[in-house]
Write an enzyme that holds these catalytic residues in place. Structure first.
Site, PDB file in Angstrom:
ATOM      1  N   GLY A 226      -8.431  -7.395   9.398  1.00  0.00           N
ATOM      2  CA  GLY A 226      -7.331  -6.644   9.969  1.00  0.00           C
ATOM      3  C   GLY A 226      -6.805  -7.256  11.248  1.00  0.00           C
ATOM      4  O   GLY A 226      -5.908  -8.093  11.241  1.00  0.00           O
TER       5      GLY A 226
ATOM      6  N   TYR B 257      -5.832  10.887   4.273  1.00  0.00           N
ATOM      7  CA  TYR B 257      -4.503  11.226   3.795  1.00  0.00           C
ATOM      8  C   TYR B 257      -4.603  11.988   2.469  1.00  0.00           C
ATOM      9  O   TYR B 257      -5.695  12.309   2.010  1.00  0.00           O
ATOM     10  CB  TYR B 257      -3.646   9.970   3.721  1.00  0.00           C
ATOM     11  CG  TYR B 257      -3.505   9.321   5.086  1.00  0.00           C
ATOM     12  CD1 TYR B 257      -2.947  10.026   6.155  1.00  0.00           C
ATOM     13  CD2 TYR B 257      -3.977   8.033   5.329  1.00  0.00           C
ATOM     14  CE1 TYR B 257      -2.854   9.467   7.423  1.00  0.00           C
ATOM     15  CE2 TYR B 257      -3.880   7.466   6.596  1.00  0.00           C
ATOM     16  CZ  TYR B 257      -3.327   8.193   7.638  1.00  0.00           C
ATOM     17  OH  TYR B 257      -3.251   7.646   8.885  1.00  0.00           O
TER      18      TYR B 257
ATOM     19  N   GLN C  55       0.843  -1.189   0.000  1.00  0.00           N
ATOM     20  CA  GLN C  55       0.000   0.000   0.000  1.00  0.00           C
ATOM     21  C   GLN C  55       0.885   1.248   0.000  1.00  0.00           C
ATOM     22  O   GLN C  55       1.812   1.361   0.805  1.00  0.00           O
ATOM     23  CB  GLN C  55      -0.919   0.020   1.222  1.00  0.00           C
ATOM     24  CG  GLN C  55      -1.969   1.130   1.152  1.00  0.00           C
ATOM     25  CD  GLN C  55      -2.839   1.191   2.390  1.00  0.00           C
ATOM     26  OE1 GLN C  55      -2.356   1.524   3.466  1.00  0.00           O
ATOM     27  NE2 GLN C  55      -4.123   0.884   2.242  1.00  0.00           N
TER      28      GLN C  55
END
Length: 356
Positions: free
Chosen positions: A309, A179, A98
């Site tokens: 996750g 972000y 990523q």
């Protein structure tokens, strides 16, 4: 019916199962953004996932937002990541990296020459940054000039090229969590009056230009994107999120990406129902899933794969535990971002040993 353990075509790859390990910041890199040998063990332990998506790697020194996070631009960073990909491939796994630029979610103490963080507009986020000196308030960022935007797009292209050199099977653009890509996309953080602001088409321009640059390096069948509509993390907000994300996903079809990764956290809107029909590649569903919900989503055709996750963080052998209906280790939040092996490489397997 697609189960968690049936193969999946994702871009140019056939995944052995539909369990995807989510990208999770773990803060174990050194001060130069170089992964440690612990990361080799950590990712190798979890190679039973159909696909691993690594933690974020910054594409340039100005894209760094937290302590002990890795990069993917220097020779040393690439060499360290190469050990990670070799470990995963040796066990038959697939691994994408990523890529991120944190934009305004940073602090001068983390940036070259104590520079101000950059963003679409000079809007200070609420909250604090993890810095070498501990938590410090975010600062007001500097608005990017047009030529700087082009250079950041080029940084994503270069990072994609370096990721392939490091042996990654593909790359994912982090366009969520407040972000830089989402800062451009969202009306609450983008107040520009030029070709990158104002209209929805202009606000989406940066994300799409970055994707095009990544696709030019890797091919669309090795590129994915992550979004998280209405997550509102890092003080991000958009006036019309359904319209915004519908437009963005509509633009992805022509780019023939390997996958769309959509993580949802508590929004009342059924974004999976809204967005999945608009995307032609593999659709990855994430956000607080457990095995029954994941199986149900795949059986109903609402997703092609399920992203886990914390369950993968605490259970290196998560696919095998799901196969057997075994109990899961409990994640330890106190060690999510702490240095060292504790809470990173020492979670036990079903047989009570620690994975090698």
């Amino acid at each position: 019916m697609n189960t968690l353990f049936s193969p999946l075509q994702l871009g140019r790859y056939t995944l052995e199962n539909r369990l995807v390990m989510a990208p999770m910041t773990r803060s174990r890199a050194d001060d130069d953004g170089v992964q440690s040998e612990l990361a080799v063990t950590y990712y190798g332990q979890r190679a039973g996932a159909g696909l691993i998506i690594t933690e974020c790697a910054y594409v340039s020194p100005m894209g760094r937002g937290y302590v002990r996070t890795p990069g993917i631009q220097t020779d040393a960073q690439v060499a360290a990541w190469r050990q990670v990909t070799d470990a995963v491939h040796a066990k038959g796994g697939k691994i994408f990296i990523q890529l991120w630029h944190t934009g305004r979610i940073s602090h001068p103490s983390l940036l070259p020459g104590n520079a101000l963080p950059v963003a679409p507009s000079t809007i200070k986020p609420s909250g604090q940054s993890w810095t070498p000196a501990g938590l410090q308030d975010y600062v007001t960022p500097r608005a990017l000039e047009l030529d700087e935007i082009a250079r950041i797009v080029a940084d994503f292209a270069a990072a994609t090229r370096r990721a392939l050199e490091a042996g990654f099977d593909g790359v994912e653009l982090h366009a969520a969590s407040g972000y830089l890509p989402e800062q451009f996309l969202s009306s609450g953080t983008n107040q520009r009056q030029d070709s990158y602001g104002g209209s929805l088409e202009n606000r989406a321009r940066f994300v799409l230009e970055v994707l095009d640059a990544m696709v030019a390096e890797a091919g669309g069948d090795r590129v994915g994107i992550k979004i998280a509509p209405e997550m509102n993390f890092n003080d991000i907000v958009d006036a019309h999120p359904q319209e915004t994300f519908t437009y963005l996903v509509n633009q992805l079809r022509a780019r023939k990406l390997a996958y769309l990764h959509v993580a949802l956290f508590g929004t009342p809107v059924d974004y999976h129902g809204l967005l999945r029909p608009r995307f032609a590649g593999a659709y990855l569903m994430g956000g607080g899933l457990d095995q029954p919900r994941a199986e149900a989503a795949l059986a109903a055709g609402r997703a092609d794969a399920a992203v886990f996750g914390a369950a993968f963080l605490a259970n290196p052998d998560l696919p095998e535990r799901f196969r057997r209906g075994a109990s899961l280790n409990t994640p330890d939040p106190d060690t999510f971002y702490s240095p060292g092996p504790k809470g990173y490489t020492d979670y036990p397997l079903l047989n009570g040993t620690t994975a090698a």
